[in-house]
Write a protein that holds these residues in place. Structure first.
Motif, PDB file in Angstrom:
ATOM      1  N   ALA A 155      -9.153   6.161   4.384  1.00  0.00           N
ATOM      2  CA  ALA A 155      -7.698   6.203   4.511  1.00  0.00           C
ATOM      3  C   ALA A 155      -7.052   4.879   4.088  1.00  0.00           C
ATOM      4  O   ALA A 155      -5.867   4.863   3.735  1.00  0.00           O
ATOM      5  N   PHE A 156      -7.817   3.787   4.106  1.00  0.00           N
ATOM      6  CA  PHE A 156      -7.245   2.484   3.786  1.00  0.00           C
ATOM      7  C   PHE A 156      -7.952   1.739   2.668  1.00  0.00           C
ATOM      8  O   PHE A 156      -7.507   0.672   2.258  1.00  0.00           O
ATOM      9  N   TRP A 216       0.857   4.099  -2.843  1.00  0.00           N
ATOM     10  CA  TRP A 216       0.608   5.505  -2.537  1.00  0.00           C
ATOM     11  C   TRP A 216       1.727   6.387  -3.093  1.00  0.00           C
ATOM     12  O   TRP A 216       1.477   7.487  -3.584  1.00  0.00           O
ATOM     13  N   LEU A 218     -12.912   7.859   7.790  1.00  0.00           N
ATOM     14  CA  LEU A 218     -11.820   7.060   8.368  1.00  0.00           C
ATOM     15  C   LEU A 218     -11.496   5.843   7.500  1.00  0.00           C
ATOM     16  O   LEU A 218     -10.330   5.507   7.300  1.00  0.00           O
ATOM     17  N   CYS A 219     -12.522   5.200   6.997  1.00  0.00           N
ATOM     18  CA  CYS A 219     -12.342   4.027   6.135  1.00  0.00           C
ATOM     19  C   CYS A 219     -11.612   4.406   4.844  1.00  0.00           C
ATOM     20  O   CYS A 219     -10.845   3.613   4.308  1.00  0.00           O
ATOM     21  N   ASN A 273      -6.710   4.066  -1.005  1.00  0.00           N
ATOM     22  CA  ASN A 273      -6.776   5.284  -0.214  1.00  0.00           C
ATOM     23  C   ASN A 273      -7.547   6.309  -1.043  1.00  0.00           C
ATOM     24  O   ASN A 273      -7.069   6.737  -2.085  1.00  0.00           O
ATOM     25  N   SER A 274      -8.718   6.676  -0.586  1.00  0.00           N
ATOM     26  CA  SER A 274      -9.548   7.609  -1.356  1.00  0.00           C
ATOM     27  C   SER A 274      -8.887   8.972  -1.518  1.00  0.00           C
ATOM     28  O   SER A 274      -9.050   9.615  -2.551  1.00  0.00           O
ATOM     29  N   TYR A 275      -8.144   9.408  -0.517  1.00  0.00           N
ATOM     30  CA  TYR A 275      -7.522  10.731  -0.594  1.00  0.00           C
ATOM     31  C   TYR A 275      -6.419  10.768  -1.643  1.00  0.00           C
ATOM     32  O   TYR A 275      -6.309  11.714  -2.418  1.00  0.00           O
ATOM     33  N   ARG A 319       0.832  -1.203   0.000  1.00  0.00           N
ATOM     34  CA  ARG A 319       0.000   0.000   0.000  1.00  0.00           C
ATOM     35  C   ARG A 319       0.863   1.248   0.000  1.00  0.00           C
ATOM     36  O   ARG A 319       0.589   2.196  -0.720  1.00  0.00           O
ATOM     37  N   TRP A 320       1.874   1.241   0.834  1.00  0.00           N
ATOM     38  CA  TRP A 320       2.768   2.402   0.895  1.00  0.00           C
ATOM     39  C   TRP A 320       3.409   2.650  -0.475  1.00  0.00           C
ATOM     40  O   TRP A 320       3.500   3.787  -0.921  1.00  0.00           O
TER      41      TRP A 320
END
Length: 166
Positions: free
Chosen positions: A125-126, A8, A122-123, A57-59, A4-5
């Motif tokens: 974020a992942f 991103w 919050l969700c 990650n939606s953001y 994931r990192w």
């Protein structure tokens, strides 16, 4: 977590190529697969692996796919939700609501929508929840409750007191 990192970081690199408008809705994987060369990304030596990938990650997804314009629009939607939800919880809005809907307590409906929005934020974020209906449904329900609790055409809304006038 390591993958994931890395995804991103790739999403951030994609954003850097198109910072204002991004690469378009749902285009992160397709763009990344065609943009990066073989061996350029350590975690994805074959960039074709990214085709169809989502950013988890939606953001970061908003940043890469919609750019700064999308970030501002999403920020406005969150701000608008909070502003309208706060107005729904006022006594005047509750009184207007109770005239036609005595079975349902408006304040609890508003708090439920706020809790659902918090869980969604919050969700996000992942998980890439941007194109799921939750955010938009919660936002629209909040907006509709706000609209039906506004003063009617002949009704005068109470004036707000300024904090200095107390």
């Amino acid at each position: 977590g390591a993958q994931r990192w890395e995804v991103w970081k790739v999403g951030f690199k994609v954003w850097m190529t198109h910072p204002i408008f991004g690469v378009g809705a749902g285009n992160f994987g397709a763009f990344a697969a065609g943009y990066f060369r073989f061996g350029e990304l350590p975690a994805f030596p074959n960039p074709n692996m990214l085709y169809g990938f989502n950013l988890h990650n939606s953001y970061m997804q908003i940043l890469a796919e919609f750019g700064l314009v999308g970030v501002l629009a999403f920020g406005w939607a969150l701000w608008d939700f909070q502003k309208r939800n706060r107005e729904i919880r006022t006594a005047a809005a509750g009184a207007r609501w109770a005239q036609s809907n005595p079975r349902w307590e408006l304040r609890y409906l508003a708090l439920g929508l706020e809790a659902a929005n918090l869980g969604n934020v919050l969700c996000a974020a992942f998980y890439a929840t941007l194109f799921m209906p939750w955010f938009f449904t919660i936002w629209a329900a909040n907006r509709m409750l706000w609209a039906v609790t506004r003063p009617g055409p002949g009704e005068v809304a109470p004036l707000r007191r300024s904090p200095a006038g107390r």
